[in-house]
Design an enzyme around this catalytic site. Sequence first.
Site, mmCIF file in Angstrom:
data_model
loop_
_atom_site.group_PDB
_atom_site.id
_atom_site.type_symbol
_atom_site.label_atom_id
_atom_site.label_comp_id
_atom_site.label_asym_id
_atom_site.label_seq_id
_atom_site.Cartn_x
_atom_site.Cartn_y
_atom_site.Cartn_z
ATOM 1 C CG ASN A 213 0.935 -2.075 9.881
ATOM 2 O OD1 ASN A 213 1.958 -2.416 9.284
ATOM 3 N ND2 ASN A 213 -0.036 -1.387 9.297
ATOM 4 C CG ASP A 282 -7.948 -2.470 8.289
ATOM 5 O OD1 ASP A 282 -7.731 -2.382 7.064
ATOM 6 O OD2 ASP A 282 -7.774 -3.521 8.935
ATOM 7 C CE LYS A 346 -8.454 -9.605 2.371
ATOM 8 N NZ LYS A 346 -7.553 -9.435 3.503
HETATM 9 O O1 C5P Z 1 -8.603 -5.628 3.137
HETATM 10 P P1 C5P Z 1 -7.163 -5.946 3.327
HETATM 11 O O2 C5P Z 1 -6.432 -4.902 4.131
HETATM 12 O O3 C5P Z 1 -6.898 -7.308 3.897
HETATM 13 O O4 C5P Z 1 -6.568 -5.982 1.843
HETATM 14 C C1 C5P Z 1 -5.209 -6.102 1.583
HETATM 15 C C2 C5P Z 1 -4.895 -5.562 0.213
HETATM 16 O O5 C5P Z 1 -5.576 -4.312 -0.018
HETATM 17 C C3 C5P Z 1 -3.435 -5.205 0.067
HETATM 18 O O6 C5P Z 1 -3.091 -5.318 -1.293
HETATM 19 C C4 C5P Z 1 -3.388 -3.779 0.543
HETATM 20 O O7 C5P Z 1 -2.242 -3.086 0.062
HETATM 21 C C5 C5P Z 1 -4.675 -3.222 -0.002
HETATM 22 N N1 C5P Z 1 -5.283 -2.184 0.827
HETATM 23 C C6 C5P Z 1 -5.344 -0.894 0.378
HETATM 24 N N2 C5P Z 1 -5.954 0.080 1.112
HETATM 25 C C7 C5P Z 1 -6.535 -0.212 2.291
HETATM 26 C C8 C5P Z 1 -6.490 -1.526 2.769
HETATM 27 C C9 C5P Z 1 -5.855 -2.489 2.016
HETATM 28 O O8 C5P Z 1 -4.804 -0.602 -0.710
HETATM 29 N N3 C5P Z 1 -7.114 0.736 3.009
#
Ligand code: C5P
Length: 404
Positions: A213, A282, A346
Amino acid sequence: MKDLAGKHIVLGLTGGIACYKAAELCRSLIKEGATVQVVMTEAAQQFITPVTMQALSNRAVALSQWDARETNNMAHINLSREADAIVIAPCSADFMARLVHGRADDLLSLLCLARPLDKVPLLLAPAMNREMWVHPATRRNVAQLKADGATVLDVGTGDQACGETGDGRMLEPQELVEDLVAFFQPKLLAGHHVLVTAGPTYEAIDPVRGITNLSSGKMGFAVARAAREAGARVTLVAGPVHLPTPRGVQRIDVKSAAEMLAVTVAAAVDATVFVATAAVADWRPAQTAGQKIKKDGSGQPPTLEFVENPDILATVAQSPCARTAELFCVGFAAESEDLLANAQAKRLRKGVPLLVGNIGPATFGQDDNALLLVRADGVESMSRAPKLELARKLIAACAHQISE
Ligand code: C5P
């Protein structure tokens, strides 16, 4: 606001070939907003002229304790009382030895001795041949200078003017400026180990293609730098980005989310603060092809299957030390709408005491950002500013919340 705005720096030059770097250093200090008064020893003048330093600093260079133009004839008092810091760059082996003994028979050593110890810090940027740097006499002098309250900066490693290779080069001007800026920051996280994830992850499809990304890593690198400036030991786990490592930060490069998880969990063992800024993919392809996937001529694209990546932040936040509040976890949320509601949700979902919301499209790749800090007991917004400025505020907010 420039990082050295309002600071008056006495820049001392002693004899060494690294004097050529002092010209650039002087310019860079002024660019960061400082005023600079240059003082040169006789030996320094063998390497670079006072004319150059005067033109760059826009002030007459101080060269002698016998300069009758000082109305009170006390240049050493006047110069040392005005300074917010005295920086000796380059600092020769001989000048260090002179400082150790409190010698005062030239203007620069005299003003160092005359400086008020509790008000005017002395920073030394050593520069010498590698054998001189490791000589027991120099080792003793460095230890004594530190004990006497001076800050002895690191030396660089590499090719030396004498043709040898090793430790003892003076740091580059930009490194010295970064160290000086850090020196002036309050040490709010002294004794802490701050762990930061930054940048995107790269999930391989085959040996030449992958999914990633547009995260630049700039916010995470700024957080790492700010934490280091605040006196913490910092581990920065970085996905594939093209950014220089902040000074004094231990950087571990990773590619995939799985690698980032493994490295982060290992480093979290003795961390006290974890800031997850990484834009972790993701999903990853369920299988990585061993060879490049080729077109088969049928016109049919290949079907890719995905599996969900582990949530690094949630994993660390659920670890025993985070649950007993020995590890303070901070999450980031890049949203495109409804920032407050999404960030609040979140924070609860990830189980962290502080969640920082920002608008994704407005921050990815940019040098500035705006943040919304969401805690259990309220929100705080930080308006648009350079990422380093916001990172410093965020680190201060973390330090405050930890101490509550
Ligand atoms: O769920 P989302 O991706 O929106 O969450 C963002 C937060 O979670 C950020 O702090 C990101 O660094 C962390 N994150 C993570 N591992 C993932 C997805 C997100 O540490 N697989």
